[in-house]
Structure formats: C-alpha cells, structure tokens
Design an enzyme around this catalytic site. Structure first.
Site, PDB file in Angstrom:
ATOM      1  NE  ARG A 263     -57.351 -17.656   5.032  1.00 52.78           N
ATOM      2  CZ  ARG A 263     -56.388 -17.050   4.609  1.00 52.78           C
ATOM      3  NH1 ARG A 263     -55.313 -16.651   5.285  1.00 52.78           N
ATOM      4  NH2 ARG A 263     -56.453 -16.364   3.259  1.00 52.78           N
ATOM      5  NE  ARG A 278     -52.886 -15.296  13.805  1.00 53.53           N
ATOM      6  CZ  ARG A 278     -52.207 -15.671  12.786  1.00 53.53           C
ATOM      7  NH1 ARG A 278     -52.725 -16.243  11.829  1.00 53.53           N
ATOM      8  NH2 ARG A 278     -51.098 -15.069  12.522  1.00 53.53           N
ATOM      9  CD  GLU A 350     -49.317 -11.553   5.492  1.00 44.81           C
ATOM     10  OE1 GLU A 350     -48.812 -12.195   6.611  1.00 44.81           O
ATOM     11  OE2 GLU A 350     -50.049 -12.373   4.857  1.00 44.81           O
ATOM     12  CB  SER A 353     -50.096 -12.420   1.041  1.00 44.08           C
ATOM     13  OG  SER A 353     -49.095 -13.180   0.876  1.00 44.08           O
ATOM     14  NE  ARG A 392     -54.292  -9.739   9.999  1.00 47.90           N
ATOM     15  CZ  ARG A 392     -53.172 -10.837   9.603  1.00 47.90           C
ATOM     16  NH1 ARG A 392     -52.518 -10.725   8.750  1.00 47.90           N
ATOM     17  NH2 ARG A 392     -53.269 -11.752  10.480  1.00 47.90           N
TER      18      ARG A 392
END
Length: 424
Positions: A263, A278, A350, A353, A392
RNA sequence: GGACAGGUGGCUGAGUGGUUGAAAGCACCGGUCUCGAAAACCGGCGUACCCGCAAGGGUACCGUGAGUUCGAAUCUCACCCUGUCCGCCA
C-alpha cells in the site's frame, strides 16, 4: 457498483445511503447526473435499437432480392444512410454509458440498515474480550524489537525505502509462525480452502473488488504491464471466480490465503510513523467467503468469529467495533473492526477488518450463481476479513507479553511454531 | 523473447459475408414408457439490455477493441489469452 435499476427506480435509496455516510453533499451532483444519464441512455438505446431493427430488415430484403436477381440499389443506399445515423446514435449512447459507468464506479456501497449513520465518532463497540494490560512501565514494541533484534527498520529503509521493514532472526521466524498458525487454524478447523495467490493482479481484478478506479493512487502499479501489487489477498481471491457462474451446491465457500500486501498509503503521511504499525508492505492471512444473499448476514458473523478466534488463541485482549456508515469502506455494506490492545503504544490497534460487500463486488466482478436448475442467475454476496494482519499482532504480542526482565512470553498456541516459549 | 497452431453456447465440436443465437453430440430439465430405475422416444434448454401489466416483441453478444460492408462468427488491423516447439531462466 450499483444496479442501474436502483438509480432509475429508487434513486432516493442511494441518496439516503450517501447521507448516512455523510457523503451526500459531495455526491449529490453525481447522483443527479446519473439519473439524467440513465434517462438519456434509455432513450438513445430505444432509438438505436429501432434503427438497427430497420437496418436488419432492409439487409435481409437485399439478400432476398439478390437471390431472386432483382435490383437492390435503393435499399443499399437506404441502408447506408441508416448506417450513418446508427453510428452517430451509437456514439452518443456509448458516451452516455461510459459517463454513467464512470460515475457509478465511484459511488460507494449502500450500508445495511443496522449500520449506525454518521462518522467514526458513531462507531459502536459491540463486545470486548480479555483484560487490557495497564500501560504503566510497558515499553512500545519498537523498543522491545530493537533490544532483541527482531526487525530492522533502518536497513529496510536503506534497501527499499521508508515504510519497509526487514524482520530478522526470531522476528522473521515469528512472521512465519503467525502465518502457519493462522493458516492451519482456518484451513484445518474453520474449513477454508487454502490458497496461495499471485501478488500481482490486473486492472480488471482491481476494479472488480472496488480498489479502482477511486483508489488508484494508493496502489503500487507496474506501469509497463499495467499490473498492480496487491493491497490485500482479497483482490486475487475474490476475483478467482470473476465472470463465472458458481454451482449453487458449492455455496457458501471460503478461502484463506497468506499474502504480502502493498500500500502506498497516499495521504497517510505522518500517521503511525513509529514502529511497524503502518508499512508500505506487510503480511496478512485473509479470509474470503462467497455465499447466497440470504446467508450473507450470518456469514459475516461466522467470518468475524473465525478472526476473533485467532486473538483468543493468542490470548490477546481485543474489542469488536461496528463501524458507522461514514467510516465504512467504499465497497463494504457493513464492517466490523477487531482491535487488539497494545499497552506499549497505549492504543487499540486494528488487526482485522471483516466486511460484507453484499452484491457490490459481485456485480462489478460479475460473479453469479443459479439458485435452482430452472431459475435465473443471481449475484452472489462476497465477504472478507483479515485473519489476521501480522505487524500489529506482532506489536500487540510483544507489548502484551513483555516481562519485567525485558523478555517476552510466547503464548501456548505459538510455541510449536516459534520453537520457544520465550523471546529474549 | 522467437516460430507455428488455436480461441464458437455448461462441455465436445461444425460453420461458403446474406432467415446463424449459431448444426450435431454430450450434459441438464420436463414428459412418455416402467412396479421402480436404466435404455429408448418426444419436448425444452445461453446471457445482458430496452419496450410491454402480461403474452410477447426488439437489440447486442462467437477472446477483446477498432475497421471494411446495405449486411460480419465468417474479411482487415491491433491487442489479450491458451497449446506446441525453440531460446532463456528460479
């Protein structure tokens, strides 16, 4: 992608859905334009179809006359004139169709009725599990990792750029351990078919799941071949059945896949800059399910349960958050985030999801099934969720299980994969 | 990367530029026959969009996109994909 029938017959549904997302103001002009275009498109199609019918009839008469040895010059001239008119109308029709498609492809999915309206401040904690560890005296994961040499951010940046990390030693083994634990659990106990997908996909696949056209800036693109590095295994796995009819007996079906995820994080500059929270590249095991529309609400809960099971297995306290409409992703109709408590950074991270996309992706990707032998085709529903994202989880794990002496206890489930009960 | 072959309905597989949405077979669905089943026979059997309350009608689709033509699955061009052989390579 939305059904044109919805635009035509119940535009107020789309309007209300965008209002609930807090996007009505931004999208109202597009919605207006859609309705106009849809009307134009229909009139043009009728005009074109009518003339094509005339041309077909005329051409057949030419054939008949030629066979009979009669002259047909008048019909041929007439056909030529019709052809020019058709070409003109066809162009107008194609223009209207393309503009309509372009706009429609950028309008997000309609969220389900049980999704709260509003922005992220309206998200709802549905439940939580485990006892969050107090943050007092707990070090953040990057300090623990640095002390133990688990990952190397500096050299990752040297080799690739900022946002890329090198896992080393026990850290690298931990990545492999998470992959094996998650895949074994989902493939073995939760009944998913294990899939090892390509890390590169074409434009049609990216469009099918909804990353394109809107989020092209977030994707790594190989310009030479117009291919994209996958932002998630969702893309190759959901597109596995793109353009296909799935035998009804095969539904529901589920796939689990490990993949690296790429990403560009355009627009996220400055967020989560410490540690590995991230990154431009990270690893994750993804769950993807296909099912019938009737079943999709239940399938989302099932999928969510499978993702939650991984956190329980690791003994990591977490909470389940139902996202409000405005915080729900572009393609999603309903999303639960799983957040694990990271005491070192003092935040809920997070780590998963889980979403149902209803028929939004299926319509874009043209994935259908036939409910019964003599019935018409219907779009399937697609769902997916992380099960789970590694960095994470790793951060949470290091922070949650760190000991006063600087070591980190390894939860039981991970010991056989990691080959040790303690790091450091 | 080079050479050759090929991409047609769920599958196999025909298709001289002019009732070809497309032969035939298989599969599938309904029926006849049968105590039941099989076989045999009869019938049906693509998708999308548009018009229509419906019955029904129209248009498009033979890898994708352009083009030639009154008319294209059929001709031209480009691209994509598959197979085979050669080269290269983990």
């Amino acid at each position: 992608m939305h059904d044109l029938k919805l635009v035509r017959e119940r535009p107020e549904v789309l309007r209300e859905a965008m209002r609930r997302r807090g996007a009505l103001e931004a999208l109202a002009p597009q919605l207006d334009r859609c309705e106009t275009l849809e009307k134009d498109r229909r009139l043009l199609q009728q005009a074109v179809d009518e003339r094509k019918a005339a041309r077909n009839a005329s051409s057949q008469e030419v054939a008949r006359r030629k066979k009979a040895g009669e002259p047909a010059d008048d019909l041929i001239a007439q056909g030529r004139a019709l052809g020019e008119e058709i070409a003109r109308l066809d162009r107008e029709l194609a223009d209207a169709q393309h503009e309509l498609d372009d706009i429609l492809a950028r309008i997000p999915n309609v969220t389900l009725p049980d999704v709260p309206e509003g922005g992220e401040e309206c998200n709802v904690i549905v439940r939580s599990w485990g006892e969050p560890r107090p943050s007092d005296g707990v070090r953040p994961h990057w300090e623990i990792a640095a002390a133990q040499g688990l990952f190397d951010i500096e050299r990752g940046a040297k080799v690739s750029g900022s946002g890329f990390v090198v896992y080393r030693g026990r850290g690298a083994r931990l990545v492999r351990a998470l992959m094996n634990l998650f895949l074994d659990s989902h493939a073995g106990e939760h009944g998913y078919e294990e899939v090892w997908p390509p890390a590169v996909v074409n434009r049609a696949s990216m469009t099918g799941t909804g990353q394109l056209p809107k989020m092209e800036d977030d994707a790594y693109r190989i310009a030479e071949d117009d291919l994209f590095l996958i932002p998630t295994a969702e893309v190759p796995v959901t597109n596995l059945y793109r353009g296909e009819e799935i035998p009804a007996a095969m539904l529901p079906m589920g796939f689990c896949a490990y993949s690296p995820c790429f990403r560009r994080e355009a627009g996220a500059a400055g967020k989560d800059t410490r540690g590995i929270l991230r990154m431009h590249q990270f690893d994750k095991v993804e769950l993807v399910r296909y099912c019938t529309p009737e079943d999709s609400a239940a399938q989302l809960e099932l999928l969510l349960g499978h993702a939650e099971a991984m956190l329980r297995r690791l003994g990591l306290p977490y909470r389940v958050k139902l996202l409000a409409a405005g915080d729900t992703g572009f393609s999603s109709a309903k999303t639960y985030d799983l957040e694990a408590w990271a005491p070192g950074v003092g935040a809920w991270l997070e780590v998963s999801s889980c979403s149902t996309f209803t028929d939004f992706q299926a319509r874009r990707a043209n994935i259908k099934y036939r409910p019964a032998p003599r019935e018409g085709l219907r779009l399937v529903h697609t769902l997916n969720g992380s099960g789970l994202a590694f960095p994470r989880v790793m951060a949470t794990l290091l922070e949650h299980y760190q000991q006063a002496d600087g070591s980190v206890l390894v939860p039981d489930a991970l010991r056989p994969y990691l080959g040790t009960d303690r790091l450091g």
